[in-house]
Design a protein around this motif. Structure first.
Motif, short mmCIF file in Angstrom:
data_model
loop_
_atom_site.label_atom_id
_atom_site.label_comp_id
_atom_site.label_asym_id
_atom_site.label_seq_id
_atom_site.Cartn_x
_atom_site.Cartn_y
_atom_site.Cartn_z
N SER A 95 -1.77 -3.03 -9.18
CA SER A 95 -1.05 -4.31 -9.08
C SER A 95 -2.05 -5.41 -8.83
O SER A 95 -3.15 -5.18 -8.32
N LYS A 141 -2.30 -9.81 -7.66
CA LYS A 141 -1.60 -10.98 -7.14
C LYS A 141 -1.48 -12.01 -8.25
O LYS A 141 -2.46 -12.41 -8.86
N ASN A 142 -0.25 -12.41 -8.52
CA ASN A 142 0.02 -13.35 -9.61
C ASN A 142 0.62 -14.63 -9.02
O ASN A 142 1.63 -15.12 -9.46
N GLU A 152 3.55 -13.51 -5.21
CA GLU A 152 4.04 -12.76 -6.36
C GLU A 152 3.05 -11.66 -6.72
O GLU A 152 1.85 -11.88 -6.83
N THR A 153 3.56 -10.45 -6.89
CA THR A 153 2.74 -9.30 -7.27
C THR A 153 3.18 -8.81 -8.64
O THR A 153 4.37 -8.62 -8.89
N ARG A 154 2.20 -8.61 -9.50
CA ARG A 154 2.49 -8.09 -10.84
C ARG A 154 2.00 -6.66 -10.93
O ARG A 154 0.86 -6.36 -10.63
N ILE A 155 2.88 -5.75 -11.34
CA ILE A 155 2.55 -4.33 -11.46
C ILE A 155 2.06 -4.05 -12.87
O ILE A 155 2.79 -4.29 -13.85
N LEU A 156 0.83 -3.57 -12.99
CA LEU A 156 0.25 -3.26 -14.30
C LEU A 156 0.40 -1.78 -14.66
O LEU A 156 0.64 -1.44 -15.81
N ASP A 203 2.45 1.65 -13.06
CA ASP A 203 3.49 1.97 -12.08
C ASP A 203 3.56 3.48 -11.83
O ASP A 203 4.33 4.19 -12.47
N GLY A 256 1.50 -5.85 -22.92
CA GLY A 256 1.81 -5.78 -21.51
C GLY A 256 2.36 -4.44 -21.04
O GLY A 256 2.79 -4.31 -19.89
N THR A 291 -4.89 -1.49 -19.46
CA THR A 291 -5.08 -1.26 -18.02
C THR A 291 -5.34 0.21 -17.75
O THR A 291 -6.19 0.57 -16.92
N LYS A 346 6.19 -1.11 -19.67
CA LYS A 346 6.25 -1.68 -18.33
C LYS A 346 5.40 -0.90 -17.32
O LYS A 346 5.82 -0.64 -16.19
#
Length: 254
Positions: free
Chosen positions: A12, A14-15, A19-23, A25, A44, A49, A226
């Motif tokens: 993840s 910090k966006n 806000e946290t963006r999960i790359l 999961d 995406g 990643t 996702k």
């Protein structure tokens, strides 16, 4: 012994302030020696990643990565180079443009090894490099003394592939390596890729946006969405999959 194991791989970033963006999961992935896996997914989905965390250019937030039962989670990209070779989408990224074809190949022979100040003895390797490049079939053998930056995109990418497989890596990562090429050159390079991976029984992960290639090549297919592995198809399951069925997977993102 499995070639690669990812246990609960999570990434993840910090966006923004809160806000946290999960790359990635909580990825669970096991790859056995000799598997040739094609990886597909929309923008995406987490494909690049995944490759970046495997290669070490991007650390996991949590989870473990093992290569041949060795925990490499905290090892730097340079340390993982002894196990991993990677070919990128951009032909310029896999080669040194100011160095000749022969010099690039000599450098590739030393991947992951300690390099001291010793004579390079490149002349003694020219005959071997010539025979290697002849396998490519695009005239690369006639450019051993040509700076790599003067090659065509197809020749340069073929050289990148040759360099990546020269020392038979434990794991080969092909990161959309035909995407920047014209259709004919892309087709030829894919045929060469399949030939080299199969002949050397390499363990390979290949990201592609060409769905026909995803179905035609490899013995396993991973579909990402996702940051998760949405489907992981065996050779038998993949053989039953049609192109329209594969394309339906992407329509869910619309």
């Amino acid at each position: 012994m499995s070639r690669l194991v990812i246990e609960n791989g999570y990434k993840s970033i910090k966006n923004g302030i809160d806000e946290t963006r999960i790359l990635l999961d909580h990825i669970q992935l096991t790859i056995e020696p000799g598997e040739f896996i094609t990886v597909v997914g929309g923008n995406g989905a987490g494909k690049s990643t995944l490759f970046n965390t495997i290669s070490g250019s991007l650390p996991l937030t949590s989870g473990k990565i093992k290569i041949n039962d060795t925990d490499v989670t905290l090892k730097a990209e340079e340390a993982r180079a002894r196990y991993i070779a990677r070919v990128f989408q951009d032909p310029k990224m896999g080669t040194a443009g100011r160095m000749t074809v022969a010099e690039n190949l000599l450098l590739a022979e030393k991947r992951g090894q300690h390099r001291g100040l010793v004579p390079r003895k490149i002349a003694a390797r020219k005959e071997y490099f010539y025979s290697l490049c002849q396998r490519i079939g695009n005239g690369l053998e006639n450019h051993l003394d040509t700076p790599t930056g003067n090659l065509s995109g197809g020749q340069r990418q073929a050289l990148s592939l040759l360099m990546a497989t020269l020392t038979k890596p434990e794991l080969l990562l092909l990161d959309e390596h035909t995407a920047a090429l014209d259709p004919k050159t892309s087709k030829n390079l894919m045929a060469l890729t399949n030939e080299m991976v199969t002949a050397e029984n390499l363990t390979c992960l290949m990201i592609t946006h060409h769905m026909e290639d995803a179905l035609q090549y490899g013995n396993r297919l991973i579909l990402m969405k996702k940051g998760q592995i949405a489907k992981d198809l065996s050779a038998a399951e993949k053989a039953q999959l049609t192109l329209p069925e594969l394309l339906l997977f992407f329509e869910d993102d619309l």
